[in-house]
Design an enzyme around this catalytic site. Sequence first.
Site, mmCIF file in Angstrom:
data_model
loop_
_atom_site.group_PDB
_atom_site.id
_atom_site.type_symbol
_atom_site.label_atom_id
_atom_site.label_comp_id
_atom_site.label_asym_id
_atom_site.label_seq_id
_atom_site.Cartn_x
_atom_site.Cartn_y
_atom_site.Cartn_z
ATOM 1 N N ASP A 87 -7.079 4.185 -4.418
ATOM 2 C CA ASP A 87 -7.744 4.015 -3.117
ATOM 3 C C ASP A 87 -8.387 5.385 -2.865
ATOM 4 O OD1 ASP A 87 -7.698 1.891 -0.727
ATOM 5 O OD2 ASP A 87 -7.548 3.857 0.204
ATOM 6 N N LYS A 128 0.871 -1.190 0.000
ATOM 7 C CA LYS A 128 0.000 0.000 0.000
ATOM 8 C C LYS A 128 0.895 1.223 0.000
ATOM 9 C CE LYS A 128 -4.489 0.700 0.268
ATOM 10 N NZ LYS A 128 -5.611 -0.213 -0.025
HETATM 11 N N1 GLU Z 1 -7.396 0.035 -2.793
HETATM 12 C C1 GLU Z 1 -8.108 -1.158 -3.108
HETATM 13 C C2 GLU Z 1 -8.112 -2.081 -1.898
HETATM 14 O O1 GLU Z 1 -8.183 -1.618 -0.786
HETATM 15 C C3 GLU Z 1 -7.657 -1.803 -4.408
HETATM 16 C C4 GLU Z 1 -6.223 -2.185 -4.490
HETATM 17 C C5 GLU Z 1 -5.798 -2.670 -5.882
HETATM 18 O O2 GLU Z 1 -6.616 -2.771 -6.773
HETATM 19 O O3 GLU Z 1 -4.597 -2.953 -6.004
HETATM 20 O O4 GLU Z 1 -8.108 -3.275 -1.991
#
Ligand code: GLU
Length: 450
Positions: free
Chosen positions: A169, A129
């Site tokens: 996100d 992340k």
């Molecule tokens: N931010 C999204 C999550 O919390 C998607 C992450 C992604 O697609 O890599 O899973």
Amino acid sequence: MSNLSKDVSDFVGKISKRNPHEPEFMQAVTEVAETIIPFIEDHKKYKDANVLERMCEPERVMMFRVPWVDDQNNVQVNRGFRVQMNSAIGPYKGGLRFHPTVNLSVLKFLAFEQVFKNSLTTLPLGGGKGGSDFDPKGKSDAEVMRFCQSFMTELSKHIGGYTDVPAGDIGVGAREIGFLFGQYKRLNNEFTGVLTGKGLSYGGSLIRTEATGYGLVYFAKEVMDANDDSLEGKVCAVSGSGNVAQYAIEKLIEFGAKPVTVSDSGGCIYDPDGIDTEKLEFIKELKNEKRGRISEYADKYKAAEFHKDITPWNIKVDFAFPCATQNELPLEDAKTLVKNGCKGVFEGANMPTTEEALSYFREQKIFFSPGKASNAGGVATSGLEMSQNAQRISWTRDEVDYRLKMIMRSIHKNCVDYGTGSDGYVDYVKGANIAGFVKVADAMIAQGVV
Ligand code: GLU
């Protein structure tokens, strides 16, 4: 903190000592430790390899300066991050969040959750992340572009289609992904699937935009099917009004449910008549194009009420879908929901339920699905975008939607397999944690002490 056994509190104490001042990260670790430590007691190979402690330590963390010039020619500085948490089962994968509340604790909690979530998707995705404390709210498109270009100039040194594949996100949507992708391509002279959530004209996947919200409601439908119930006619509280909330509402309407709330940081809308397709289009335009405030909904639809100070959890509903952000559903609201007859909570956001509220829901034995299970449709469809990019093809909408449905079904089954207690109650938190853990832990053990 709920009553922890000695083993769990010793473990949490050790991790907390190494990570002082990281409440969100410790909240996520504690929730996992509570269910994994008893499991490890019966499965010694995981204990011998000290897998859980290793999983709590990110493989790598990058923190960097992001300087940029605003429209008034002032030089601004933000902080950028990428937490590469675990690559045992695939390249690091997880979104980027641009929000003033972003700090290392928040991103470590999100990256930690992502490891388990990505494992549950059945796809070969590690966990990571990233993001920044930059606030896109109120910024011009040109400012957002300059910020994204500066952010990517540093981030590009650490990511790649087979290394680490970021996505969106909170605060990072189609506009930001476009700017980030453009800069990565320019720096590396390479057109590659290094980001997901891309626009359809440059390698994006159909259904990716809708996937988190759709997947959430597919998961809720699986729970209904397993209990001879249905979403038809059910009154639902949804929080948030961004990407996850919008497409959760769209699917709820399609399945015959009645979503009655939406919210943003300014307050909450309660529409007793229900949010229908036309009203949803209004919300999409308001939030995605005009970047306006949700209070404007009540100016347009007179039967709706706007409340500055109450959350959607004060409305009498059958089911709750928290789709805004972490810790938006505290114990007091959890009690109100249950008192008002709410029979299930399905998390669309990451960790929207506080630790105390979560313990309460589990004690009350209502349906409760943690975000790492029920919001995994987003990252799963990112995984499908990566597969399409690697093959240089694009699947039809129906094909992606079908795969998404099947993935949510499999996540649900895994939760039931690992989470069903002797009284038949399915503890989805336990099920999701153990199912997610086993796959990553087995891969870590196979790869040795790395
Ligand atoms: N931010 C999204 C999550 O919390 C998607 C992450 C992604 O697609 O890599 O899973």
